[in-house]
Enzyme design. Structure first.
Site, PDB file in Angstrom:
ATOM      1  CB  THR A 193      43.722  36.400  41.722  1.00  0.00           C
ATOM      2  OG1 THR A 193      43.851  36.261  40.092  1.00  0.00           O
ATOM      3  CG2 THR A 193      44.590  37.403  42.069  1.00  0.00           C
ATOM      4  N   GLY A 232      35.542  38.463  40.562  1.00  0.00           N
ATOM      5  CA  GLY A 232      34.420  38.868  39.887  1.00  0.00           C
ATOM      6  C   GLY A 232      33.306  38.187  40.276  1.00  0.00           C
ATOM      7  N   GLY A 459      38.865  68.904  23.911  1.00  0.00           N
ATOM      8  CA  GLY A 459      37.876  68.919  25.236  1.00  0.00           C
ATOM      9  C   GLY A 459      36.733  68.205  25.016  1.00  0.00           C
ATOM     10  CD  GLU A 482      41.412  34.938  32.072  1.00  0.00           C
ATOM     11  OE1 GLU A 482      42.041  33.900  31.653  1.00  0.00           O
ATOM     12  OE2 GLU A 482      40.526  34.742  33.078  1.00  0.00           O
TER      13      GLU A 482
END
Length: 701
Positions: A193, A232, A459, A482
């Site tokens: 990328t 990564g 909650g 991906e």
């Protein structure tokens, strides 16, 4: 009736009987009343010691589910591999991820988790990436369930960095790098990328120019838009990167160089001894993210970085010492397709791991819903919140979908494993389309479900210790990396249209699209006015009807998409027409994937050897099918596939099936067989007596 189906106290007319019955109104009335003959009994009053109990909703026809048998069928032959991972980390509390942890601490913990699992636990998944992918994905899923960041870290090392070396390289690369990658002595990253280009891999702008004089490639980032981004393992731990770049060869003409298309290169980025950044390589930290902060994402810029010619991963294209390019594939587009085809394992792994995360969330939400009591009839004990129809509507179809996705992604892994063994071209195409569709569909569904599960726990779902926040944030990026989900669904739609064209040209259809052989002729005819009114439970729960309904919808969407594209192409051109029909095409892709998921689920039900487990799976499969049909009932009504009375029957049956699944919900989530220390959330453990005491202790009471 199939013995795996639930038996009701009142017999239902079969579809065949309904067709010839002289009293359809009476039978319809009886059938509708049947759905209301089973009021929920009031829950038992609290025991004298006031211990918390999981309430059981008494109901007719409750299944007797054998959780061990169902779990054995679900987890399959790789159950022991996952158990090894769980056992190792249970023995090492120091490696378990705490609720509160800083970005830098989390990164170091993930690296220690990986190193410890491989070197101390003896669990080395790298050899399975190619040899036995099913075993690899099982280990990766277990790691991701423990900590999503750890699972992704493992995937970057072995599936992306390691997988690129094994799948795109040749023997010389395997011999040189295998042991180092396996032991994590060679931690690496996958630099595809770029800042300006993500999903459009063919448009990447990093260049690798061959220098004939030195027998080297020179890696360059020509401008800021070509900086490798979100890589990564790059920011802190990586020593190598598989860099995707345009291969440029010098020529003797005025052009100077020839672009041979995108190739992959092994580029060292840090010194093996000092860990210092190597000359010409610039690394920056991408910083704190919405989630996955245990993964050290970084940005890489290359300034005339030289690497040996042998660092080209040359399975699909090579450069000789004299600068000549050779390949068994004749064009750039074919080489590019082959390269991406070998990287499809990343999508397979994401789809598979996403289901593991969904299992965790569904387990926590359902166990809490069984535990938590809220309101009830006047002067009577409070009832479980899962006894409320609205809560069943939220969670039971989700539980059914989790089972459906489990079998769909397990089937995908099996197909991928077979593809790696045989390299069969038809299977390659099948896995490419199926992995794109399932990755997009499953991860999108899981992302939405994580929020629903959080809300369903009120909650307490907002407390970090109960994991919904971290699961939701860590999983969110699954929709993007991906392959962006919207882009992947377009790939599925494009493949569907190609198969549609083949159908009319007499070509051979790929495996995934086999049902289109019949659908384009059978399903495109006018709906049968008789069957469109059948509303008996036997008919609606018949797998043939369910699958026909799913495929009919896909066929209608495919036919209308093809007609619309043909119409708009005349005035807008092919790109403009595609954009004009884009929402239609995305719906088409989703419809097709739902058809494949249902088909796989039906087969899994039939193949289950244990009768009680098969009956439970049939119930869950029916709910999955009915819920999907009801969610798109407008489509079926618009084309008269379903008459109004049948639509009402589908709605009521969906609610009834949700109620019946609720009765065995505990057994169904227990069958996932995820240990309490892995679940971690106090409100989601199997031992509810301890829940609130542990919860109190966590905040200091």
């Amino acid at each position: 009736m199939d013995p795996s189906r639930l038996q009701s106290h009142v017999s239902h007319p079969t579809a065949e009987n309904e067709q010839d019955n002289n009293h359809p109104l009476i039978n319809r009335r009886i059938q509708r009343l049947t759905l209301h003959l089973n009021p929920t009994e009031a829950p038992p009053p609290p025991s004298s010691n006031q211990q918390l109990q999981l309430l059981t909703c008494a109901a007719r026809g409750k299944l007797n589910v054998s959780t061990p048998h169902l779990s054995m069928y679900m987890r399959g032959k790789y159950r022991n591999e996952q158990q090894k991972v769980y056992d190792f980390f249970e023995s090492r509390p120091d490696l378990q991820t705490p609720v509160e942890i800083s970005k830098d601490e989390h990164r170091e913990l993930c690296m220690r988790q990986l190193l410890a699992m491989v070197r101390e636990g003896g669990i080395r998944p790298f050899k399975y990436v190619v040899e036995e992918p099913g075993r690899y994905f099982a280990i990766a899923e277990a790691a991701g369930i423990l900590d999503v960041s750890f699972g992704v870290k493992l995937g970057v090392q072995y599936s992306l960095w390691g997988g690129s070396v094994l799948n795109l390289g040749t023997k010389k690369h395997r011999d040189k790098y295998f042991n180092g990658i396996d032991s994590v002595e060679y931690p690496g990253c996958f630099a595809m990328t770029e800042l300006h280009h993500g999903s459009n891999v063919q448009g990447l702008e990093t260049v690798a120019t061959f220098d004939l004089l030195t027998d080297e490639f020179v890696i360059d980032t020509p401008h800021d838009g070509a900086i490798k981004w979100w890589i990564g393992n790059a920011a802190v731990h990586g020593k190598f990167a598989t860099v995707f770049a345009k291969l440029m060869l010098p020529t003797h003409d005025t052009k100077g160089v020839t672009d041979m298309g995108v190739h992959a290169f092994i580029v060292p980025i840090r010194d093996m001894t000092t860990h210092e950044t190597l000359p010409g390589v610039e690394i920056q930290d991408c910083g704190h993210k919405v989630g996955l902060n245990g993964v050290d994402n970084g940005a890489l810029r290359f300034r005339s970085v030289r690497i040996p010619r042998n660092n080209l991963l040359n399975r699909f294209g090579d450069v000789s010492r004299d600068g000549k390019y050779t390949s068994s594939l004749p064009t750039i587009s074919k080489r590019f397709a082959a390269t991406l085809g070998e990287l499809v394992g990343g999508r397979v792994g994401l789809a598979y791991s996403s289901v593991g995360i969904l299992k965790i969330a569904v387990t926590i939400a359902i166990r809490y819903a069984l535990l938590r009591q809220q309101f009830g009839p006047p002067k009577q004990a409070e009832i479980s919140i899962l006894d409320y129809q609205s809560h069943q509507h939220k969670l039971m179809p989700m539980l059914a979908s989790t089972y459906a996705f489990h079998f769909a992604t397990t089937n995908l892994v099996a197909k991928y494993s077979e593809m790696k063994k045989t390299q069969d071209e038809e299977l390659v195409a099948d896995v490419h389309a199926l992995s794109a569709g399932l990755k997009a569909y499953v991860t999108t569904y899981t992302a939405k479900s994580l929020s629903t599960c959080r809300e369903a726990c009120g909650g307490h779902g907002y407390a970090a210790v109960n994991r919904f926040g971290s699961l939701r944030n860590d999983h969110d990026i699954f929709q993007t990396f991906e392959g962006d989900n919207t882009v992947l669904l377009q790939q599925v739609a494009a493949d569907l249209l190609k198969q549609y064209q083949k159908k009319f040209q007499g070509g051979t259809l790929a495996v995934t699209w086999n049902y289109l052989r019949e659908s384009m002729s059978t399903y495109m005819s006018q709906p049968n006015p008789v069957t469109s009114r059948w509303e008996g439970e036997d008919h609606l729960r018949d797998s043939t009807f369910q699958l026909d309904a799913f495929r009919y919808r896909t066929s209608r969407l495919l036919h209308s998409a093809a007609m619309r594209l043909q119409k708009h192409t005349k005035t807008l051109g092919s790109f403009g027409a595609w954009n004009r029909c884009l929402n239609h095409l995305l719906t088409l892709a989703e419809s097709h994937i739902e058809s494949v998921i249902l088909e796989t689920f039906i087969k899994a039900v039939k193949n289950c050897p244990d009768p009680s487990s098969r009956a439970a799976l049939k119930l869950v499969c029916d709910l999955y099918a009915m819920d999907r049909i009801w969610n798109d009932i407008g489509t079926y009504r618009n084309v008269d596939y379903v008459a109004p009375n049948k639509a009402k029957a589908i709605h009521k049956l969906t609610e009834y099936l949700s109620f019946q699944v609720r009765n065995v919900a505990r057994e169904l989530v227990d069958a996932f067989d995820i240990p309490d220390f892995v679940i971690r959330a106090p409100i989601g453990k199997q031992t509810p007596v301890e829940v609130y005491s542990e919860y109190r202790q966590h905040i200091g009471f």
